[in-house]
Scaffold this motif. Structure first.
Motif: not given
Length: 155
Positions: A134-139, A141-146
C-alpha cells in the motif's frame, strides 16, 4: 475512541478532498498543518488497503503517526544540512553535510526497524506485507496526481 472517530471523519472527507487536488490556492496555516493533513490522508489510504480490525486500526494509527513525524524530522535535518552549503562550497561544508546525511539515514533505518518490530506485535505478517504494498501504491498515486496537476497548470 477519539481516534476511531477521527478516522471515520477522514474516510468521509477524503473523497471531497480528492475533488480539488490541483487547487494550489488552498490555504494552510503553516507547513505543519499541511503535513498533518497529508499524514492523515496517507493513514486512511493505508488502513483501507490493509483491511485492519478496529483494535489494529487504533494501534496502527498511533505507531504510524509517531513514525512519520520522527522520519520527517530526519529528512528535515538532511534538508537543513544541504542549506548550509554555500555558493562556493568548501570541502569542510561537504564533509559536514555528508556526515549529517549519514547519521540521519542510519536513524531512519533504525526507526523503520523499530516500527516493523512494533507492527509485528499488533498485526499478522500478511497485513504488514499489505502495508508495504500500500505504501508503494500510495507513492505511485501521489506521483500520478502531481504529474496530472502539472499538466493542468501548463494549459
Amino acid at each position: 475512541m477519539k481516534k476511531i472517530i477521527l478516522l471515520l471523519i477522514l474516510v468521509v472527507s477524503l473523497p471531497l478532498a480528492a475533488q480539488d487536488k490541483c487547487n494550489k490556492h488552498e490555504q494552510y496555516k503553516n507547513r505543519t498543518e499541511w503535513f498533518a493533513q497529508m499524514r492523515a490522508k496517507k493513514l486512511v489510504y493505508l488502513v483501507n488497503a490493509m483491511d485492519l480490525t478496529e483494535t489494529e486500526k487504533a494501534a496502527f494509527a498511533v505507531l504510524f503517526e509517531k513514525n512519520e513525524i520522527e522520519t520527517g524530522e530526519c529528512y528535515r535535518e538532511m534538508r537543513a544540512a544541504k542549506k548550509t552549503i554555500s555558493d562556493e562550497p568548501t570541502e569542510e561544508e561537504y564533509e559536514n553535510a555528508v556526515k549529517v546525511v549519514r547519521i540521519q539515514m542510519l536513524k531512519i533505518a533504525q526507526l523503520r526497524a523499530d516500527y516493523l518490530e512494533k507492527l509485528e506485535k499488533i498485526m499478522p505478517a500478511e497485513k504488514i506485507y499489505k502495508l508495504y504494498e500500500a505504501e508503494e501504491a500510495y507513492k505511485k498515486l501521489l506521483i500520478s496526481d502531481m504529474s496530472r496537476c502539472r499538466r493542468i497548470d501548463k494549459k
